[in-house]
Scaffold this active site. Structure first.
Site, mmCIF file in Angstrom:
data_model
loop_
_atom_site.group_PDB
_atom_site.id
_atom_site.type_symbol
_atom_site.label_atom_id
_atom_site.label_comp_id
_atom_site.label_asym_id
_atom_site.label_seq_id
_atom_site.Cartn_x
_atom_site.Cartn_y
_atom_site.Cartn_z
ATOM 1 N N ASP A 90 -35.277 41.412 -72.368
ATOM 2 C CA ASP A 90 -35.197 41.021 -71.045
ATOM 3 C C ASP A 90 -35.813 40.160 -70.137
ATOM 4 O O ASP A 90 -36.634 40.523 -69.574
ATOM 5 C CB ASP A 90 -34.547 42.671 -70.340
ATOM 6 C CG ASP A 90 -33.989 43.916 -70.821
ATOM 7 O OD1 ASP A 90 -33.360 43.894 -72.203
ATOM 8 O OD2 ASP A 90 -32.861 44.453 -70.081
ATOM 9 N N LYS A 146 -24.837 43.354 -68.763
ATOM 10 C CA LYS A 146 -24.982 44.595 -68.559
ATOM 11 C C LYS A 146 -25.409 44.451 -66.874
ATOM 12 O O LYS A 146 -26.293 44.140 -66.689
ATOM 13 C CB LYS A 146 -26.705 44.699 -68.942
ATOM 14 C CG LYS A 146 -27.809 45.727 -68.708
ATOM 15 C CD LYS A 146 -28.785 45.375 -69.573
ATOM 16 C CE LYS A 146 -29.861 46.755 -69.106
ATOM 17 N NZ LYS A 146 -31.430 46.884 -70.079
ATOM 18 N N LYS A 154 -27.356 39.763 -67.477
ATOM 19 C CA LYS A 154 -27.620 41.197 -66.507
ATOM 20 C C LYS A 154 -27.488 41.007 -65.631
ATOM 21 O O LYS A 154 -28.512 39.749 -64.506
ATOM 22 C CB LYS A 154 -29.128 42.146 -67.510
ATOM 23 C CG LYS A 154 -29.511 43.177 -66.711
ATOM 24 C CD LYS A 154 -30.267 43.573 -67.387
ATOM 25 C CE LYS A 154 -31.539 44.395 -66.519
ATOM 26 N NZ LYS A 154 -33.047 45.095 -67.150
#
Length: 339
Positions: free
Chosen positions: A176, A275, A239
């Site tokens: 991430d 996400k 995300k």
């Protein structure tokens, strides 16, 4: 001449953008970035749509239990604290493998369906602890690691790339990353593309989720532009947040990001995951996000491969709601001690 593409939010309101995509999502040349300046987002329409989402009625009974179990399989179970130790990472991994009490799953006839969370997410320094624990448990849950100067992104690019490579070397199968917000705020789209592209290369075989930190991007138009650049540069997921910003996952930014994902899929044929992360704490919120993904992107996105929920405390409330569904009463604190 570029043709305008319209996304329908309401009958009378639209998000409109104009662009000219390259033939391949991973071969964008700097000259192709001109379309970015033409993006327009109708903020009032997005906000109204988001307000309507908050009024959606949630599902009940067995349907609720089914949606909650689906949500469990899409959770990135996370610990990102300065006091993380091998022991609390081991505890997290045990919970990842057994997210819902076995007797509750048996009551739902789901005990043999392999219900686990989507991934375990930790800092790079704790990746080895998580990988070794899950391996010892005979579990194939992927370990995700935040990297690239998380959470601020205020780290030299060379250091970001080194951190990514180390996390992959330690065994992380998902990375991430976090973007440099300054590149968005100053309109340096070529620079943002190049930064994300280099991070993608550093990830190797690991999947890359690109954190946009939407609460710090200034506008919904910037959220849309950053989403598109991130996908063009090779992100497997986009995300919303690090969870450390003042404003994290919200429905307006979720709508805009999912519209970008949809358009990118229409233009390239590549499915990019979504996400939402940060501030998602209740079972009801989790179901609402699932329903929104189903509405915007379709049921094919409701899998751990294309949808994740970033959360540290959400699982506790989901297990509490499942306990209530099975027993008719809420659990005492010690009855769900691992939550």
């Amino acid at each position: 001449m570029d043709k305008p593409v319209a996304f329908k939010l309401e009958r009378s309101k639209q998000i409109v953008l104009t662009h000219n995509f390259p033939s391949s999502p991973f071969s964008l040349l700097p000259c192709k970035l001109g379309w970015i300046s033409k993006v327009y987002v109708n903020r009032p329409a997005v906000v109204r749509h988001a307000e309507q989402i908050k009024k959606w009625k949630t599902v009940k009974g067995n349907w609720q239990a089914a949606w909650l179990l689906k949500a469990v399989t899409c959770i990135d179970l996370t610990t990102l604290s300065g006091d993380d130790t091998p022991s609390n990472v081991q505890r997290l991994c045990f919970k990842a493998k057994h997210p819902i009490r076995e007797d509750l799953l048996k009551a739902l006839d789901m005990h043999d369906k392999g219900i686990t969370v989507g991934a375990v997410c930790v800092y790079p320094a704790r990746v080895c602890d998580a990988v070794n624990t899950l391996k010892a448990a005979g579990c194939n849950i992927p370990v995700a690691s935040v990297a690239a100067g998380f959470p601020s992104g205020q780290t030299p690019l060379e250091a970001k790339l080194t951190e990514i490579r180390l996390a992959v070397e330690y065994g992380a199968r998902e990375i991430d990353i976090v973007i440099s917000r300054s590149l968005v705020l100053t309109g340096q789209w070529e620079g943002l593309y190049e930064e994300i592209r280099l991070c993608r290369a550093a990830c190797g075989e690991a999947h890359m989720k690109t954190i946009l930190a939407t609460g710090e991007l200034g506008s919904l138009a910037n959220v849309y532009k950053a989403s598109m650049i991130a996908m063009m540069a090779g992100s497997d997921f986009i995300k919303t947040s690090t969870g450390k910003e003042v404003e994290n996952a919200t429905f307006p930014v979720g709508i805009v990001m999912m519209r970008a994902i949809k358009e990118y899929y229409w233009q390239t044929g590549y499915k990019v995951g979504f996400k939402p992360a940060g501030g998602i704490r209740t079972a009801k919120e989790a179901i609402t996000w699932l329903m929104l993904v189903k509405e915007e992107l379709g049921v094919e996105w409701l899998t751990p491969e294309l949808f994740r929920l970033g959360a540290s405390s959400l699982l506790g409330d989901i297990e509490q709601q499942i306990f209530y569904h099975v027993t008719g009463s809420y659990a005492l604190q010690h009855e769900l001690a691992m939550a």
